[in-house]
Write a protein that holds these residues in place. Structure first.
Motif, PDB file in Angstrom:
ATOM      1  N   THR A   1       0.964  -1.153   0.098  1.00  0.00           N
ATOM      2  CA  THR A   1      -0.046   0.061   0.101  1.00  0.00           C
ATOM      3  C   THR A   1       1.019   1.257  -0.005  1.00  0.00           C
ATOM      4  OG1 THR A   1      -0.313  -0.044   2.226  1.00  0.00           O
ATOM      5  CG2 THR A   1      -1.685  -1.094   1.222  1.00  0.00           C
ATOM      6  N   VAL A   2       0.230   2.251  -0.780  1.00  0.00           N
ATOM      7  CA  VAL A   2       1.065   3.536  -0.526  1.00  0.00           C
ATOM      8  C   VAL A   2       1.300   4.208   0.610  1.00  0.00           C
ATOM      9  CG1 VAL A   2       1.444   5.651  -1.947  1.00  0.00           C
ATOM     10  CG2 VAL A   2       0.396   3.750  -3.147  1.00  0.00           C
ATOM     11  N   SER A   3       2.409   4.444   0.885  1.00  0.00           N
ATOM     12  CA  SER A   3       2.950   5.339   1.965  1.00  0.00           C
ATOM     13  C   SER A   3       3.599   6.381   1.669  1.00  0.00           C
ATOM     14  CB  SER A   3       3.869   4.498   3.140  1.00  0.00           C
ATOM     15  OG  SER A   3       5.083   4.307   2.165  1.00  0.00           O
ATOM     16  N   ALA A   4       3.707   7.483   2.490  1.00  0.00           N
ATOM     17  CA  ALA A   4       4.394   8.730   2.417  1.00  0.00           C
ATOM     18  C   ALA A   4       6.099   8.821   2.671  1.00  0.00           C
ATOM     19  CB  ALA A   4       3.928   9.688   3.273  1.00  0.00           C
ATOM     20  N   PRO A   5       6.740   9.348   2.220  1.00  0.00           N
ATOM     21  CA  PRO A   5       8.346   9.144   2.283  1.00  0.00           C
ATOM     22  C   PRO A   5       8.814   9.616   3.541  1.00  0.00           C
ATOM     23  CG  PRO A   5       8.038  11.041   1.052  1.00  0.00           C
ATOM     24  CD  PRO A   5       6.446  10.383   1.154  1.00  0.00           C
ATOM     25  N   GLY A   6       7.916  10.397   4.231  1.00  0.00           N
ATOM     26  CA  GLY A   6       8.536  10.693   5.678  1.00  0.00           C
ATOM     27  C   GLY A   6       8.406   9.669   6.743  1.00  0.00           C
ATOM     28  N   SER A   7       9.015   9.423   7.509  1.00  0.00           N
ATOM     29  CA  SER A   7       8.974   8.462   8.618  1.00  0.00           C
ATOM     30  C   SER A   7       8.091   9.200   9.798  1.00  0.00           C
ATOM     31  CB  SER A   7      10.198   8.183   9.307  1.00  0.00           C
ATOM     32  OG  SER A   7      10.833   9.342  10.080  1.00  0.00           O
ATOM     33  N   SER A   8       7.672   8.147  10.802  1.00  0.00           N
ATOM     34  CA  SER A   8       6.845   8.928  11.816  1.00  0.00           C
ATOM     35  C   SER A   8       7.421   9.581  12.743  1.00  0.00           C
ATOM     36  CB  SER A   8       6.027   7.416  12.573  1.00  0.00           C
ATOM     37  OG  SER A   8       7.463   6.639  13.039  1.00  0.00           O
ATOM     38  N   LYS A   9       8.739   9.709  12.527  1.00  0.00           N
ATOM     39  CA  LYS A   9       9.846  10.514  13.386  1.00  0.00           C
ATOM     40  C   LYS A   9      10.389  11.772  12.547  1.00  0.00           C
ATOM     41  CE  LYS A   9      13.672  10.557  16.203  1.00  0.00           C
ATOM     42  NZ  LYS A   9      14.808   9.924  16.769  1.00  0.00           N
ATOM     43  N   VAL A  10       9.750  12.314  11.837  1.00  0.00           N
ATOM     44  CA  VAL A  10      10.365  13.237  10.963  1.00  0.00           C
ATOM     45  C   VAL A  10      10.588  14.474  11.890  1.00  0.00           C
ATOM     46  CG1 VAL A  10      10.116  14.834   8.938  1.00  0.00           C
ATOM     47  CG2 VAL A  10       9.620  12.513   8.797  1.00  0.00           C
ATOM     48  N   GLN A  11      11.727  15.000  12.149  1.00  0.00           N
ATOM     49  CA  GLN A  11      12.111  16.149  12.779  1.00  0.00           C
ATOM     50  C   GLN A  11      12.705  17.226  12.028  1.00  0.00           C
ATOM     51  OE1 GLN A  11      14.562  15.060  16.115  1.00  0.00           O
ATOM     52  NE2 GLN A  11      13.112  13.432  16.910  1.00  0.00           N
ATOM     53  N   LYS A  12      11.902  17.971  11.647  1.00  0.00           N
ATOM     54  CA  LYS A  12      12.003  19.291  10.700  1.00  0.00           C
ATOM     55  C   LYS A  12      12.728  20.355  11.773  1.00  0.00           C
ATOM     56  CE  LYS A  12      10.095  17.964   6.596  1.00  0.00           C
ATOM     57  NZ  LYS A  12      10.733  17.793   5.571  1.00  0.00           N
ATOM     58  N   ARG A  13      13.902  20.718  11.130  1.00  0.00           N
ATOM     59  CA  ARG A  13      14.682  21.617  11.967  1.00  0.00           C
ATOM     60  C   ARG A  13      14.421  23.078  11.312  1.00  0.00           C
ATOM     61  NH1 ARG A  13      21.058  20.247  12.957  1.00  0.00           N
ATOM     62  NH2 ARG A  13      21.091  20.672  10.559  1.00  0.00           N
ATOM     63  N   LYS A  14      14.295  24.001  12.244  1.00  0.00           N
ATOM     64  CA  LYS A  14      14.302  25.219  11.796  1.00  0.00           C
ATOM     65  C   LYS A  14      15.578  25.755  11.013  1.00  0.00           C
ATOM     66  CE  LYS A  14      11.399  26.637  15.663  1.00  0.00           C
ATOM     67  NZ  LYS A  14      11.542  27.747  16.759  1.00  0.00           N
ATOM     68  N   SER A  15      16.467  25.349  11.080  1.00  0.00           N
ATOM     69  CA  SER A  15      17.911  25.646  10.447  1.00  0.00           C
ATOM     70  C   SER A  15      18.068  24.979   9.181  1.00  0.00           C
ATOM     71  CB  SER A  15      19.106  25.509  11.188  1.00  0.00           C
ATOM     72  OG  SER A  15      19.100  23.864  11.672  1.00  0.00           O
ATOM     73  N   GLY A  16      16.887  23.966   8.857  1.00  0.00           N
ATOM     74  CA  GLY A  16      17.025  23.300   7.615  1.00  0.00           C
ATOM     75  C   GLY A  16      17.466  21.965   7.746  1.00  0.00           C
ATOM     76  N   LYS A  17      17.921  21.176   6.623  1.00  0.00           N
ATOM     77  CA  LYS A  17      18.196  19.566   6.756  1.00  0.00           C
ATOM     78  C   LYS A  17      19.553  19.284   7.707  1.00  0.00           C
ATOM     79  CE  LYS A  17      16.068  18.730   2.348  1.00  0.00           C
ATOM     80  NZ  LYS A  17      16.468  18.186   0.890  1.00  0.00           N
ATOM     81  N   TYR A  18      19.489  18.401   7.998  1.00  0.00           N
ATOM     82  CA  TYR A  18      20.843  18.007   8.561  1.00  0.00           C
ATOM     83  C   TYR A  18      21.826  17.733   7.529  1.00  0.00           C
ATOM     84  CZ  TYR A  18      17.721  16.383  12.429  1.00  0.00           C
ATOM     85  OH  TYR A  18      16.802  16.224  13.485  1.00  0.00           O
ATOM     86  N   GLU A  19      23.016  17.935   8.063  1.00  0.00           N
ATOM     87  CA  GLU A  19      24.203  17.848   7.082  1.00  0.00           C
ATOM     88  C   GLU A  19      24.493  16.536   6.725  1.00  0.00           C
ATOM     89  OE1 GLU A  19      26.333  19.589   4.518  1.00  0.00           O
ATOM     90  OE2 GLU A  19      25.524  21.052   6.119  1.00  0.00           O
ATOM     91  N   LEU A  20      24.472  15.501   7.629  1.00  0.00           N
ATOM     92  CA  LEU A  20      24.837  14.217   7.308  1.00  0.00           C
ATOM     93  C   LEU A  20      23.853  13.191   8.177  1.00  0.00           C
ATOM     94  CD1 LEU A  20      27.043  12.244   6.435  1.00  0.00           C
ATOM     95  CD2 LEU A  20      28.448  12.609   8.401  1.00  0.00           C
ATOM     96  N   CYS A  21      23.520  12.265   7.474  1.00  0.00           N
ATOM     97  CA  CYS A  21      22.805  11.326   8.216  1.00  0.00           C
ATOM     98  C   CYS A  21      23.378   9.959   7.562  1.00  0.00           C
ATOM     99  CB  CYS A  21      21.199  11.278   7.757  1.00  0.00           C
ATOM    100  SG  CYS A  21      20.391  12.704   7.647  1.00  0.00           S
ATOM    101  N   ALA A  22      22.880   8.822   8.471  1.00  0.00           N
ATOM    102  CA  ALA A  22      23.334   7.454   7.905  1.00  0.00           C
ATOM    103  C   ALA A  22      22.213   6.343   7.931  1.00  0.00           C
ATOM    104  CB  ALA A  22      24.490   6.978   9.229  1.00  0.00           C
ATOM    105  N   CYS A  23      22.410   5.550   7.107  1.00  0.00           N
ATOM    106  CA  CYS A  23      21.408   4.507   6.757  1.00  0.00           C
ATOM    107  C   CYS A  23      21.913   3.152   6.924  1.00  0.00           C
ATOM    108  CB  CYS A  23      20.341   4.537   5.517  1.00  0.00           C
ATOM    109  SG  CYS A  23      19.265   3.368   5.559  1.00  0.00           S
ATOM    110  N   THR A  24      21.447   2.138   7.458  1.00  0.00           N
ATOM    111  CA  THR A  24      22.080   0.717   7.557  1.00  0.00           C
ATOM    112  C   THR A  24      20.884  -0.084   7.785  1.00  0.00           C
ATOM    113  OG1 THR A  24      23.857  -0.744   8.276  1.00  0.00           O
ATOM    114  CG2 THR A  24      22.362   0.301  10.175  1.00  0.00           C
ATOM    115  N   MET A  25      21.158  -1.458   7.308  1.00  0.00           N
ATOM    116  CA  MET A  25      20.301  -2.494   7.287  1.00  0.00           C
ATOM    117  C   MET A  25      21.059  -3.639   8.462  1.00  0.00           C
ATOM    118  SD  MET A  25      18.248  -4.979   4.720  1.00  0.00           S
ATOM    119  CE  MET A  25      17.390  -3.342   3.888  1.00  0.00           C
ATOM    120  N   VAL A  26      20.310  -4.194   9.414  1.00  0.00           N
ATOM    121  CA  VAL A  26      20.706  -4.974  10.566  1.00  0.00           C
ATOM    122  C   VAL A  26      19.895  -6.199  10.483  1.00  0.00           C
ATOM    123  CG1 VAL A  26      21.930  -3.082  11.708  1.00  0.00           C
ATOM    124  CG2 VAL A  26      19.571  -3.813  12.285  1.00  0.00           C
TER     125      VAL A  26
END
Length: 599
Positions: free
Chosen positions: A295-320
């Motif tokens: 089923t179609v979902s939105a790209p944002g996670s349930s824990k999207v934390q928009k910052r007033k200063s804009g996007k995070y400079e660096l994030c990390a993704c992994t599969m465990v």
């Protein structure tokens, strides 16, 4: 007299013909209904006309697009107890996966797995119904409205079974099913199913198993279409709207949204979607619809934390998978290097990864976990994560929990105060954020061996493993998620970039990844039995034995080779260990930060 007898015979024959024709008509109608029933229960084979039907969607029509295919409703023992709607069943090689709609406060531990199996009966035309009840393997929260339950494979003889299905019952409930229960209750095979879908602007990205497309290549999208589901009279969905695919690669299909759905963006979430491909031959083309649980979902996670200063400079993704013991060291170390946001895709772990993620998040490390139950889909999972991370991050790194970035030059500066090298990784990517051409940064990997150890090092891999191969192997990438090719094609180590953009190789003297790849046999043996990448051959398969994704000389059996603890050791490298002991160990106890946090 003769004429009277002839009239009587005509009337008799007429009545017989009428009865015979009525009986024939009834038989024809009966078999026609059986044929329709067969189609409804095997709805993934269809022949479509070349034209595309695009009805206009009103608000009432859009309400029909939401997936509500409920195969069974588990009636609560108490009127006030929550109910559970069983949506989908998927058969994996080693378990059944059940997807449920559940309320927020759910008690899935109260459930048992119930198996109904039909066996042919030689002494009776009616088959024999066999019922088994077994404890479930595990439960998990899947998204905001759904949960998943894993059931063991039943103890039954598949060769003699005519049909089989699995459902859930609360403890203490007793119930049997009639033969009609088996209509539309069959499980989907994991070999061929659409399993995830996510919105991306005016398109939808669908993740599909079983298209058998070329690995590591972008495929021809003209033979693929997406289909959007409507409720039907039965439990299966009827797929009414369809659109063309604009990109296809490996397990990822991107299609345009139907125009009528695009005009109602708030109504898209929850719509059932699948794909079809053109089969048959030139004279008799057949469009084959793939079964779907997506089923179609939105790209944002349930824990999207928009910052007033804009996007995070660096994030990390992994599969465990079952790497809870390694997660604290990996997150805490790279957070000190400047990683600000973490996306952990949990691929069916059963070692309290969720609890570790929660603890890290409570400590302020900004970690979120997504349940990803789809086995051997790491490339697809990284494509999915790239879409999610794009909403929050300028750069996102894709690397494993046994891989640690190391900056030999930065770490050995002589500072009067503070710790040298802090935020080195964040500073490295920030230097390229304004680039008009670079969209990916690649860093070479040094592969470390067991370093003479017989048991896992208590202080973590960075302090325990200090002997490695001399030459680098592979690389790991940090990418600009907004500059990836629309196909989202990746080979785990790097992504396909949008035309006009390129990657940059970091010099080894500036940055390197310490890959603690060949650990003590106890740890490596667990990895032997479980690979998450789709297009990387499993250890036990007799293929590509010379690949860098395999351990040289290991073979295909989980038997510890002679002197395993001394292998893969060509250069003693204690650079990162010495640095961490100098600056991070507690002066009184000698404990590292990740050790203290787990006490």
């Amino acid at each position: 007299m003769d004429s009277e007898q002839r009239r009587k015979r005509k009337r008799t024959v007429g009545r017989q013909l009428h009865i015979s024709s009525s009986r024939s008509l009834f038989i024809c109608l009966f078999f026609f209904l059986i044929f329709l029933l067969f189609l409804s229960s095997h709805h993934h084979f269809f022949i479509f006309t070349p034209s595309t039907f695009r009805p206009s969607l009103t608000t009432s029509t859009l309400s029909l697009l939401y997936s509500s295919a409920s195969n069974s409703i588990l009636d609560p023992l108490h009127p006030t107890a929550p109910s559970y709607t069983l949506q989908h069943r998927i058969i994996f090689p080693d378990h059944h996966l059940l997807i449920l709609t559940t309320p927020q406060q759910h008690q899935l531990h109260q459930l048992h797995c119930v198996y109904y199996t039909l066996h042919p009966n030689a002494s009776s035309p009616a088959p024999t119904l066999q019922v088994q009840v077994r404890p479930l393997l595990s439960t998990d929260r899947y998204d905001e409205s759904r949960s998943i339950v894993r059931c063991p494979l039943p103890q039954t003889n598949y060769t003699t079974a005519a049909s089989q299905t699995v459902e859930l019952r609360r403890r203490g409930e007793v119930g049997r099913r009639n033969l009609g229960f088996f209509i539309n209750q069959t499980a989907q095979s994991w070999d061929r199913v659409a399993y995830e879908a996510i919105l991306d602007g005016d398109t939808v990205v669908v993740f599909v198993k079983g298209l058998n497309l070329r690995p590591h290549k972008i495929s021809d999208p003209t033979r693929i279409r997406c289909h959007f589901g409507l409720k039907s009279f039965h439990q299966n969905n009827a797929f009414l709207l369809n659109t063309r695919a604009v990109s296809v690669a490996q397990e990822v299909v991107r299609c345009m949204l139907p125009r009528s759905i695009r005009n109602n963006p708030d109504k898209v979430r929850g719509i059932r979607v699948t794909v079809s491909y053109l089969g048959g031959n030139v004279r008799h083309p057949v469009r084959v619809l793939v079964p779907s649980v997506a089923t179609v979902s939105a790209p944002g996670s349930s824990k999207v934390q928009k910052r007033k200063s804009g996007k995070y400079e660096l994030c990390a993704c992994t599969m465990v998978w079952n790497q809870a013991s390694a997660l604290r060291e990996w997150v805490m170390y790279h957070a000190w290097l400047g990683v600000e946001r973490w996306f952990i895709y949990d691929n069916n772990s059963d070692d309290d990864v969720e609890k570790v993620v929660q603890d890290l998040d409570l400590q302020g490390f900004n970690v979120s976990r997504k349940s990803w139950p789809w086995i051997k889909t790491q490339e697809a999972g990284f494509s999915h994560c790239a879409l999610r991370a794009r909403e929050e991050c300028k750069w996102v790194g894709f690397f494993d929990v046994d891989e640690f970035f190391y900056f030999p030059g930065e770490f050995h500066q002589n500072l009067r105060e503070g710790v040298p090298g802090e935020n080195s990784l964040k500073s490295m990517v920030a230097n390229f954020s304004s680039s008009k051409s670079i969209a990916e940064i690649r860093t070479a990997c040094h592969s470390f061996g067991p370093s003479g150890l017989r048991s896992p090092p208590k202080q973590g891999v960075t302090l325990g493993y200090t002997c490695r191969l001399q030459s680098p192997e592979r690389h790991k990438s940090i990418v600009r998620p907004d500059l990836l090719d629309i196909s989202l094609l990746n080979v785990v180590h790097h992504f396909q970039l949008r035309e006009g953009f390129r990657y940059y190789n970091m010099p080894e003297g500036t940055a390197i990844v310490n890959h603690y790849k060949y650990q003590v046999w106890e740890t490596f043996k667990a990895k032997f039995f479980r690979r998450v990448a789709t297009y990387v051959v499993d250890w036990q398969e007799d293929q590509n034995k010379g690949s860098k994704d395999r351990a040289p000389g290991l073979g295909t059996e989980a038997i510890e080779p002679p002197n395993w603890r001394l292998q893969f050791c060509e250069v003693w490298d204690t650079g990162l260990k010495d640095f961490l002991l100098s600056y991070f160990a507690d002066p009184a106890t000698g404990l590292m930060p990740w050790e203290r946090s787990s006490l």
